[in-house]
Structure formats: C-alpha cells, structure tokens
Design a protein around this motif. Structure first.
Motif, mmCIF file in Angstrom:
data_model
loop_
_atom_site.group_PDB
_atom_site.id
_atom_site.type_symbol
_atom_site.label_atom_id
_atom_site.label_comp_id
_atom_site.label_asym_id
_atom_site.label_seq_id
_atom_site.Cartn_x
_atom_site.Cartn_y
_atom_site.Cartn_z
ATOM 1 N N ASN A 4 -1.658 4.633 5.104
ATOM 2 C CA ASN A 4 -0.349 5.161 4.719
ATOM 3 C C ASN A 4 -0.063 5.036 3.235
ATOM 4 N N ALA A 5 -1.088 4.972 2.394
ATOM 5 C CA ALA A 5 -0.847 4.898 0.961
ATOM 6 C C ALA A 5 -0.169 6.169 0.478
ATOM 7 N N GLY A 6 0.683 6.006 -0.548
ATOM 8 C CA GLY A 6 1.369 7.147 -1.110
ATOM 9 C C GLY A 6 0.440 8.002 -1.962
ATOM 10 N N GLY A 49 5.887 9.413 7.572
ATOM 11 C CA GLY A 49 5.980 10.011 6.253
ATOM 12 C C GLY A 49 7.256 9.699 5.508
ATOM 13 N N ARG A 50 7.328 10.227 4.298
ATOM 14 C CA ARG A 50 8.435 9.940 3.393
ATOM 15 C C ARG A 50 9.778 10.437 3.924
ATOM 16 N N THR A 110 10.876 2.733 6.920
ATOM 17 C CA THR A 110 10.884 1.818 5.782
ATOM 18 C C THR A 110 9.673 2.065 4.909
ATOM 19 N N ALA A 111 9.824 1.882 3.605
ATOM 20 C CA ALA A 111 8.710 1.935 2.666
ATOM 21 C C ALA A 111 8.777 0.706 1.765
ATOM 22 N N ILE A 112 7.620 0.292 1.256
ATOM 23 C CA ILE A 112 7.543 -0.877 0.385
ATOM 24 C C ILE A 112 6.743 -0.510 -0.853
ATOM 25 N N THR A 113 7.275 -0.861 -2.022
ATOM 26 C CA THR A 113 6.588 -0.583 -3.273
ATOM 27 C C THR A 113 6.829 -1.737 -4.232
ATOM 28 N N ASN A 114 6.299 -1.620 -5.444
ATOM 29 C CA ASN A 114 6.513 -2.629 -6.477
ATOM 30 C C ASN A 114 6.997 -1.970 -7.755
ATOM 31 N N ALA A 115 7.817 -2.695 -8.514
ATOM 32 C CA ALA A 115 8.284 -2.181 -9.800
ATOM 33 C C ALA A 115 7.129 -2.003 -10.765
ATOM 34 N N VAL A 116 6.141 -2.895 -10.691
ATOM 35 C CA VAL A 116 4.912 -2.802 -11.479
ATOM 36 C C VAL A 116 3.762 -2.723 -10.492
ATOM 37 N N PRO A 139 9.916 8.641 -9.446
ATOM 38 C CA PRO A 139 9.551 9.644 -8.444
ATOM 39 C C PRO A 139 9.334 9.064 -7.051
ATOM 40 N N THR A 140 8.984 7.782 -6.982
ATOM 41 C CA THR A 140 8.877 7.157 -5.666
ATOM 42 C C THR A 140 10.225 7.189 -4.967
ATOM 43 N N ILE A 141 11.261 6.735 -5.654
ATOM 44 C CA ILE A 141 12.601 6.747 -5.069
ATOM 45 C C ILE A 141 13.028 8.177 -4.727
ATOM 46 N N GLU A 142 12.751 9.091 -5.633
ATOM 47 C CA GLU A 142 13.173 10.479 -5.422
ATOM 48 C C GLU A 142 12.416 11.161 -4.286
ATOM 49 N N SER A 143 11.299 10.596 -3.872
ATOM 50 C CA SER A 143 10.477 11.232 -2.836
ATOM 51 C C SER A 143 10.986 10.988 -1.424
ATOM 52 N N PHE A 144 12.035 10.164 -1.292
ATOM 53 C CA PHE A 144 12.570 9.842 0.029
ATOM 54 C C PHE A 144 13.913 10.553 0.221
ATOM 55 N N PRO A 145 13.942 11.705 0.862
ATOM 56 C CA PRO A 145 15.177 12.495 0.930
ATOM 57 C C PRO A 145 16.278 11.861 1.764
#
Length: 221
Positions: A4-6, A49-50, A110-116, A139-145
């Motif tokens: 499930n990698a972006g 998915g997103r 739910t999605a999980i990411t890192n600032a760096v 764009p990560t944040i913007e990709s979740f409608p």
C-alpha cells in the motif's frame, strides 16, 4: 516496496537528492545494511485507496531501525507498538501488527506518513530538511479528498502540517490534546509516541488513547 505504498508527486524518489545530509546518511547505511529499506519511506495507505482516507497521522521521520529498516511507517520500533495498538482499539486497523511490512495489518480509513520521509542522524532533521520535505507533505494531504482529521505526533510534525495547510503556527500551536478546527481537516496534536516520551512520563498510554478517542468521536459526528 511495502504494501500500500503511496505514489506520484506525494512521494519522493528512492534516491531523492534534495537533502544532501540525509541522502549521504542513507547511502552510508545502504553499505552497512544492504537488506534494509534505506530510502525515503512512503506513506502507508489503506487497501481501499486514498479516497477512503478520513484520518491522517503525521509523524516526524523514520526511525533508523524502525521504518528505515522495514520501509513502512512506525514499523519495527516501540513507537509503532503503541500507535498500532491504539489504532486497532478504535477500529482504524484490521489484521495483526507484527512489526514487519508483510504482516496482515491493514489500515481502515486511515493513512500514515512522516513530515520528513528520510531517516535523519540522531532522529533530528534540521529546519531546511523539514521545509524541503514539505513539498511532499502538501500533495500528500491534498491527495485525500475525504480527509477530516489529522493527528500530528510531536511539535515538528505539527508545525510542518500547519504550514502545509497554509496556516500560521502561532494561530494553531502545538498543545498535546488540543483540538484545532480549520477550514479543512481538524488537527489533533499529540506528544510523539516514542519510547523516550513514554519512559520519561511526558506521554502515558492513557494520554495517547485520549487523543484518539477525541478523533473517533469527531469522525462519528
């Protein structure tokens, strides 16, 4: 690449050169541990998915022997044990977390990411690296409608998320347990679920669970 990698503009390339210090640090670890992931860690997404994501969790950066080793956020170190246990308790995951990217764990809405996205020396990214990597956080944040809530783990992740949303940090300060309404997703800052914070008592499991209880209530509404 972990399950499930972006992809796309929200994810840096495997050999992203934008932060020379981090690039060189990873290159050195590729020589030491060639079987490790040793690359920018992509966002962890639900199989639906997103479009299904209503909750985003933003951490600081991959841990050296955690996500940098396994290639999945919060997988392989103590912080992941607490995070994924809490997420399961509130129905944000299914399957079993076994601290490896090929376990049966799946995220739910739910999605999980890192600032760096790259592991920094001593787990301490510098300001320029945080700012540079925001080109992927935005764009990560913007990709979740359907995004309605963001949990920010630690002050650095919180401040970078606030800036990614186009707000002033002073207007939405980092305070553990706060709830910040915005014109977009609501922010829920929390102390990072690191072993250091739990060992020193800055963060207890009860405090961490309380943040996600507020998130769950918000999403139910």
């Amino acid at each position: 690449m972990p399950q499930n990698a972006g992809s796309g503009a929200a994810e840096p390339s495997r050999d992203c050169p934008l932060c020379p210090r981090l690039h060189d640090f990873i290159a050195a670890w590729r020589l030491k541990e060639p079987e490790w992931h040793n690359a920018p860690v992509p966002s962890f997404l639900p199989p639906e998915g997103r479009e299904s994501v209503r909750l985003l969790i933003v951490g600081l950066a991959p841990g050296l022997r955690g996500a940098n080793r396994t290639g999945r956020p919060f997988t392989g170190d103590f912080a992941g044990d607490l995070l994924y246990r809490t997420l399961k308790n509130f129905g944000f995951t299914r399957g079993e977390f076994e601290a490896r990217p090929d376990d049966s764990l799946e995220l739910v809405g739910t999605a999980i990411t890192n600032a760096v996205r790259c592991v920094p020396p001593e787990n301490k990214p510098v300001g320029a690296e945080i700012s540079t990597c925001r080109r992927f956080l935005v764009p990560t944040i913007e990709s979740f409608p359907r995004l309605e809530a963001i949990v920010t783990l630690g002050s650095i992740a919180h401040q970078s998320t606030v800036r990614a949303l186009g707000h002033r940090v002073a207007a939405l300060p980092f305070v553990h347990g706060a709830v910040h309404e915005t014109s977009g997703p609501t922010l829920f800052p929390s102390y990072h679920c690191s072993r250091y914070n739990t060992n020193t008592g800055r963060l207890t499991e009860e405090m961490f669970v309380a943040v996600f209880a507020r998130v769950a209530e918000h999403l139910r509404r």
